[in-house]
Design a protein around this motif. Structure first.
Motif, PDB file in Angstrom:
ATOM      1  N   TRP A   1       0.888  -1.169   0.000  1.00  0.00           N
ATOM      2  CA  TRP A   1       0.000   0.000   0.000  1.00  0.00           C
ATOM      3  C   TRP A   1       0.913   1.203   0.000  1.00  0.00           C
ATOM      4  CZ3 TRP A   1      -3.940   1.225   4.538  1.00  0.00           C
ATOM      5  CH2 TRP A   1      -4.706   2.343   4.172  1.00  0.00           C
TER       6      TRP A   1
ATOM      7  N   TRP B   1      -7.092   1.865  -4.880  1.00  0.00           N
ATOM      8  CA  TRP B   1      -7.788   1.042  -3.887  1.00  0.00           C
ATOM      9  C   TRP B   1      -8.871   1.840  -3.171  1.00  0.00           C
ATOM     10  CZ3 TRP B   1      -5.412  -0.947   1.330  1.00  0.00           C
ATOM     11  CH2 TRP B   1      -6.248  -1.939   1.883  1.00  0.00           C
TER      12      TRP B   1
ATOM     13  N   LEU C   1      -2.372   0.229  -4.627  1.00  0.00           N
ATOM     14  CA  LEU C   1      -1.703  -1.036  -4.358  1.00  0.00           C
ATOM     15  C   LEU C   1      -0.752  -1.346  -5.506  1.00  0.00           C
ATOM     16  CD1 LEU C   1      -4.825  -3.118  -3.236  1.00  0.00           C
ATOM     17  CD2 LEU C   1      -3.120  -2.043  -1.748  1.00  0.00           C
TER      18      LEU C   1
ATOM     19  N   ILE D   1      -5.405  -8.077  -5.403  1.00  0.00           N
ATOM     20  CA  ILE D   1      -5.791  -6.746  -5.872  1.00  0.00           C
ATOM     21  C   ILE D   1      -7.138  -6.805  -6.585  1.00  0.00           C
ATOM     22  CG2 ILE D   1      -5.207  -4.877  -7.464  1.00  0.00           C
ATOM     23  CD1 ILE D   1      -2.275  -5.415  -6.907  1.00  0.00           C
TER      24      ILE D   1
ATOM     25  N   LEU E   1      -9.877  -7.052  -4.080  1.00  0.00           N
ATOM     26  CA  LEU E   1     -10.077  -5.806  -3.346  1.00  0.00           C
ATOM     27  C   LEU E   1     -10.717  -4.726  -4.202  1.00  0.00           C
ATOM     28  CD1 LEU E   1      -6.749  -5.687  -1.285  1.00  0.00           C
ATOM     29  CD2 LEU E   1      -9.034  -6.320  -0.480  1.00  0.00           C
ATOM     30  N   LEU E   2     -10.693  -4.914  -5.530  1.00  0.00           N
ATOM     31  CA  LEU E   2     -11.377  -3.996  -6.443  1.00  0.00           C
ATOM     32  C   LEU E   2     -12.772  -4.478  -6.821  1.00  0.00           C
ATOM     33  CD1 LEU E   2      -8.736  -2.683  -9.032  1.00  0.00           C
ATOM     34  CD2 LEU E   2     -10.022  -1.373  -7.334  1.00  0.00           C
TER      35      LEU E   2
ATOM     36  N   GLN F   1     -15.264  -3.534  -2.275  1.00  0.00           N
ATOM     37  CA  GLN F   1     -15.295  -2.080  -2.182  1.00  0.00           C
ATOM     38  C   GLN F   1     -16.520  -1.589  -1.410  1.00  0.00           C
ATOM     39  OE1 GLN F   1     -13.310   0.703  -4.107  1.00  0.00           O
ATOM     40  NE2 GLN F   1     -11.794  -0.841  -3.517  1.00  0.00           N
TER      41      GLN F   1
END
Length: 383
Positions: A99, A149, A302, A318, A321-322, A327
């Motif tokens: 991060w 992110w 990220l 990643i 997390l997207l 989100q």
């Protein structure tokens, strides 16, 4: 100009060195199974760490990717581990995911220490709001080497019952302060919100001078910032406590607004309003808005080190997390409350209705410290 030339050269190098055809996502997902992804990030956000505990459990269950989170007090030490000493070749590392902030990213990018371009490989990249400045990290072109992110936007909270027509620009803010002395203030720099306030003010007063997107040049710093100091000299006598003292934080200002001591609170996250309302700290008549020109915006990213040993697992992480699911959960005020970088129609829950404002790019990183130091020199004797 030189930054654009440098970015173009880096992009050409990436095009020449990156495989012409990225592996199909199904191959990446298969290779990721059983991998352990070591994720390094700043330790100062307990909400982020709690959120990532859920993400780790989900990644393991769904994709057989183990996510190990490593919170650190000083990310610069991690960056040093990734940077070869002079004469040494880059070496494999178990630092698989980072991060990043702007300066750390710029260092790794400029030394070719990041994997990618990677964003176009991500299936969930299609959900990202491309109207946001997701191609720059604190004025540095990302070249697809980072995936956005989350973000913050400088907005303002007010009680619509008491202030139904809030200032729409900083000129109106000065006029309002003169008309209603003692009702306006801002956090004391170098507190983060105070610094953002200074930067947004400088952008408006200079018409977003292109020099703000470049590192601070001592030769023209005084000339560029002169309108800022003139404005603050005019504003301060009309502030809360006549500008002789400043609140320590946004949270302190929330309490001041609740007690009707002030009329306007800057925040870098609209969710701060909804959290305060849900906790009973602010009435439902409080609203959030951005200035007419937009909101100063800071996106966090990220990235994967070039020598990471679990690249496929990091890509899977990643991408997850997207996802709209991840989100949307991240944006819940009882989870983290971090703003999403996805288009609102792809989100669910309360976050779907949190507005995204027209983004104003933040100045280059060196401006924050230079403005703080100059502010302290001028006004630092005030509490």
């Amino acid at each position: 100009m030189w930054e654009r030339i440098r970015a173009t050269c880096l992009w050409l190098v990436l095009l020449l060195t990156f495989p012409g055809h990225a592996a199909p996502w199904s191959d990446i997902a298969e290779k990721a199974k059983g991998q352990t992804v070591h994720f390094y990030l700043w330790s100062g956000s307990p909400d982020a760490l709690n959120y990532l505990h859920w993400a780790a459990t989900t990644l393991q269950t769904r994709y057989q990717v183990e996510l190990q989170v490593h919170p650190v007090n000083d990310l610069d030490q991690v960056i040093k581990q990734l940077t070869p000493k002079p004469g040494e070749a880059p070496h494999p590392t178990e630092i698989d995911l980072l991060w990043l902030n702007g300066l750390s990213f710029a260092h790794l990018r400029n030394h070719a220490l990041l994997y990618g371009p990677l964003v176009e490989q991500l299936p969930n990249w299609s959900y990202v709001n491309q109207t946001l400045p997701v191609d720059k990290d604190a004025s540095f072109p990302t070249l697809g080497l980072e995936a956005p992110w989350g973000m913050g936007q400088l907005v303002f909270i007010h009680d619509a019952k008491l202030l139904y027509n809030p200032p729409q620009n900083f000129s109106e803010l000065l006029s309002y302060a003169r008309a209603f002395p003692g009702r306006i203030t801002y956090p004391r720099p170098p507190q983060f919100l105070g610094t953002q306030f200074l930067q947004a003010l400088l952008i408006e007063l200079t018409g977003n001078d292109p020099a703000l997107q470049r590192p601070v040049d001592k030769a023209n710093f005084a000339d560029i910032t002169a309108p800022l100091w003139r404005y603050l000299d005019d504003l301060h006598p009309y502030l809360w406590h006549q500008g002789m003292s400043f609140p320590p934080s946004g949270n302190a200002m929330i309490e001041m607004l609740a007690k009707k001591e002030i009329d306007l609170v800057p925040t870098f996250n609209p969710n701060m309003l909804y959290a305060a309302q849900s906790q009973g700290r602010l009435p439902l008549s409080t609203k959030v808005y951005a200035m007419d020109s937009g909101a100063l915006t800071n996106i966090h990213y990220l990235a994967i080190p070039a020598q990471a040993t679990a690249k496929e697992g990091a890509l899977m992480t990643i991408n997850f997390l997207l996802s709209p699911e991840a989100q949307s959960r991240k944006g819940m005020i009882n989870i983290w409350g971090d703003l999403s970088v996805l288009r609102s129609e792809s989100l669910s829950g309360a976050l779907k209705h949190v507005p995204t404002y027209q983004a104003i790019e933040s100045p280059a990183p060196s401006w924050a410290n230079a403005l703080n130091q100059a502010w302290l020199k001028r006004y630092g004797n005030r509490r």
